[in-house]
Design a protein around this motif. Structure first.
Motif, PDB file in Angstrom:
ATOM      1  N   ILE A   1       0.836  -1.206   0.000  1.00  0.00           N
ATOM      2  CA  ILE A   1       0.000   0.000   0.000  1.00  0.00           C
ATOM      3  C   ILE A   1       0.865   1.247   0.000  1.00  0.00           C
ATOM      4  O   ILE A   1       0.591   2.210  -0.719  1.00  0.00           O
ATOM      5  CB  ILE A   1      -0.957   0.012   1.218  1.00  0.00           C
ATOM      6  N   LYS A   2       1.948   1.221   0.803  1.00  0.00           N
ATOM      7  CA  LYS A   2       2.855   2.368   0.869  1.00  0.00           C
ATOM      8  C   LYS A   2       3.542   2.612  -0.476  1.00  0.00           C
ATOM      9  O   LYS A   2       3.757   3.738  -0.892  1.00  0.00           O
ATOM     10  CB  LYS A   2       3.897   2.158   1.964  1.00  0.00           C
ATOM     11  N   ARG A   3       3.887   1.500  -1.160  1.00  0.00           N
ATOM     12  CA  ARG A   3       4.506   1.619  -2.475  1.00  0.00           C
ATOM     13  C   ARG A   3       3.557   2.288  -3.466  1.00  0.00           C
ATOM     14  O   ARG A   3       3.950   3.151  -4.246  1.00  0.00           O
ATOM     15  CB  ARG A   3       4.876   0.233  -3.013  1.00  0.00           C
ATOM     16  N   ASN A   4       2.299   1.875  -3.426  1.00  0.00           N
ATOM     17  CA  ASN A   4       1.290   2.469  -4.303  1.00  0.00           C
ATOM     18  C   ASN A   4       1.098   3.946  -4.008  1.00  0.00           C
ATOM     19  O   ASN A   4       0.950   4.756  -4.919  1.00  0.00           O
ATOM     20  CB  ASN A   4      -0.044   1.732  -4.161  1.00  0.00           C
ATOM     21  N   GLU A   5       1.088   4.308  -2.722  1.00  0.00           N
ATOM     22  CA  GLU A   5       0.960   5.710  -2.333  1.00  0.00           C
ATOM     23  C   GLU A   5       2.139   6.517  -2.838  1.00  0.00           C
ATOM     24  O   GLU A   5       1.978   7.641  -3.342  1.00  0.00           O
ATOM     25  CB  GLU A   5       0.853   5.816  -0.802  1.00  0.00           C
ATOM     26  N   TRP A   6       3.341   5.952  -2.700  1.00  0.00           N
ATOM     27  CA  TRP A   6       4.549   6.651  -3.174  1.00  0.00           C
ATOM     28  C   TRP A   6       4.498   6.830  -4.686  1.00  0.00           C
ATOM     29  O   TRP A   6       4.844   7.887  -5.213  1.00  0.00           O
ATOM     30  CB  TRP A   6       5.784   5.820  -2.801  1.00  0.00           C
ATOM     31  N   PHE A   7       4.031   5.785  -5.384  1.00  0.00           N
ATOM     32  CA  PHE A   7       3.929   5.835  -6.845  1.00  0.00           C
ATOM     33  C   PHE A   7       2.942   6.912  -7.284  1.00  0.00           C
ATOM     34  O   PHE A   7       3.227   7.696  -8.207  1.00  0.00           O
ATOM     35  CB  PHE A   7       3.482   4.462  -7.364  1.00  0.00           C
ATOM     36  N   LEU A   8       1.799   6.977  -6.602  1.00  0.00           N
ATOM     37  CA  LEU A   8       0.778   7.972  -6.952  1.00  0.00           C
ATOM     38  C   LEU A   8       1.255   9.394  -6.673  1.00  0.00           C
ATOM     39  O   LEU A   8       0.908  10.325  -7.398  1.00  0.00           O
ATOM     40  CB  LEU A   8      -0.512   7.687  -6.181  1.00  0.00           C
ATOM     41  N   LYS A   9       2.053   9.577  -5.626  1.00  0.00           N
ATOM     42  CA  LYS A   9       2.604  10.894  -5.313  1.00  0.00           C
ATOM     43  C   LYS A   9       3.694  11.301  -6.298  1.00  0.00           C
ATOM     44  O   LYS A   9       3.892  12.491  -6.562  1.00  0.00           O
ATOM     45  CB  LYS A   9       3.168  10.898  -3.886  1.00  0.00           C
TER      46      LYS A   9
END
Length: 414
Positions: A2-10
């Motif tokens: 989930i954190k990876r996805n958040e970082w990717f979206l940012k």
């Protein structure tokens, strides 16, 4: 995960911003860095690739009519692409290039509206303007007599423009990247609120626009101020003249002063316009008429080509006394070249779609007048249906949001 996805979206918006900066920088720095032009198309596409999520959300949330119109255009362009490559046997590479441009000119209306696009566009335009101003000062005051000739030959040889003078004092530095200056100057009048910068930045951009020496640039600026004054100061102008009529003495003084002022300014302006028209009538205007004739003759080759065009990415094999058009993909009247490619049927649909999108996505009168001003100089030069055109719409999108927010905060209509 989930954190990876958040970082990717940012990271995606940041990458989109970076691509925008690279694209505008590459457009304005083709002289002296000619090879940097290869970054323009790549970075332009990446702006949209990294913004695909907000673009998709905006498309899906748009009104049904807008979505249907957009879909009809995408399907039509794909069919025209296949018609071009498989029936007209045009280059697939060129067909893809123009297909991307035509699609992005519609997709850009769905781009997220960010102040970053607006601010970075102005900053890069200012840097380009300072480059022109510094170069002008160097040529006029510091360089020897042979430098101007040498640098002009170099610029022409590199294919990035021309540098010339008619009097030895004022050099027109007409290089790639200049088309962003007039629209950046006009946008800066509304996008900057800091008092000092609100004066300094427009002055720098106007100075660069003057040095660029394109007559169409000045016509666009004059057009903007005339239309803007007619919209926003009409009542004030009428009331001022009405009050003057009531006071005859003051009226005669004001009118006399105005007549003398206009006579002095008008004489120089008329002289400049007359000289410009004479120079353009010798080659520039006849060359443009020649382009229209060549492109329309090619389009009218058969009823099929008249309706469906010669195909996206079509190139000519034609030579006239004015120019060898063989394999050309840039024309001063680029609109006629696009018409030549897509034909009358889709061209009318495309123009109608653009008008609908402009009226739907933009509501502020200033944005409309700014875009019309851009078209004034873009339509008679190869600054339309290209990367600059796409970037201008993207920046105006962001300005639209900025002006709308200002209305909401200020509580008054702009």
């Amino acid at each position: 995960m989930i954190k990876r996805n958040e970082w990717f979206l940012k990271a995606l918006p940041i990458l989109s911003y970076l691509s925008f900066v690279i694209c505008v920088f590459a457009i304005t720095r083709q002289f002296p860095f000619v090879k940097i032009s290869g970054l323009i198309s790549i970075s332009l596409v990446l702006i949209f690739v990294f913004s695909i999520i907000p673009i998709w959300k905006k498309i899906s949330r748009s009104k049904k009519g807008i979505k249907v119109l957009f879909l009809i255009n995408v399907v039509s362009l794909m069919l025209l692409f296949m018609y071009s490559v498989f029936i007209q046997h045009n280059s697939a590479g060129l067909a893809i290039r123009f297909l991307i441009i035509l699609v992005l000119l519609l997709v850009v209306f769905f781009m997220p509206r960010k102040k970053f696009f607006l601010d970075s566009f102005i900053v890069l335009a200012v840097l380009h303007s300072l480059f022109l101003i510094g170069f002008e000062i160097y040529i006029v005051l510091l360089a020897d007599a042979n430098f101007a000739t040498h640098i002009r030959n170099l610029v022409i040889e590199l294919g990035v423009g021309d540098i010339y003078t008619y009097n030895g004092f004022y050099y027109r530095i007409q290089i790639k990247g200049n088309p962003i200056l007039p629209i950046a100057f006009l946008i800066s009048l509304f996008s900057i609120k800091t008092k000092r910068l609100k004066i300094i930045i427009p002055l720098i951009l106007f100075g660069g626009t003057m040095i660029a020496g394109n007559f169409a640039f000045m016509l666009a600026i004059i057009f903007f101020f005339i239309v803007y004054s007619a919209i926003y100061y009409r009542k004030r102008i009428i009331s001022t003249f009405s009050s003057l009529f009531k006071q005859r003495k003051r009226f005669y003084i004001v009118v006399s002063t105005l007549v003398v002022f206009l006579a002095l300014i008008g004489f120089q302006t008329f002289k400049y316009v007359e000289e410009t028209i004479v120079r353009k009538s010798e080659y520039s205007l006849p060359a443009r008429f020649d382009q229209v004739e060549v492109l329309m003759d090619n389009l009218s080759e058969s009823p099929q080509t008249l309706l469906l065009g010669q195909g996206v990415g079509n190139v000519l094999s034609k030579k006239t006394p004015y120019r060898d058009y063989t394999n050309n993909i840039y024309f001063e009247l680029q609109t006629f070249y696009v018409l030549n490619q897509v034909g009358i049927l889709y061209f009318l649909l495309y123009i109608l779609t653009n008008i609908v999108f402009i009226l739907f996505f933009w509501r502020n009168k200033i944005t409309y007048v700014l875009y019309l001003s851009y078209l004034v100089y873009a339509l008679t030069n190869p600054y339309i249906f290209d990367s600059t055109h796409i970037l201008v719409i993207l920046v105006l999108n962001s300005l639209e949001k900025y002006l709308t927010n200002e209305v909401l905060v200020g509580g008054k209509e702009i």
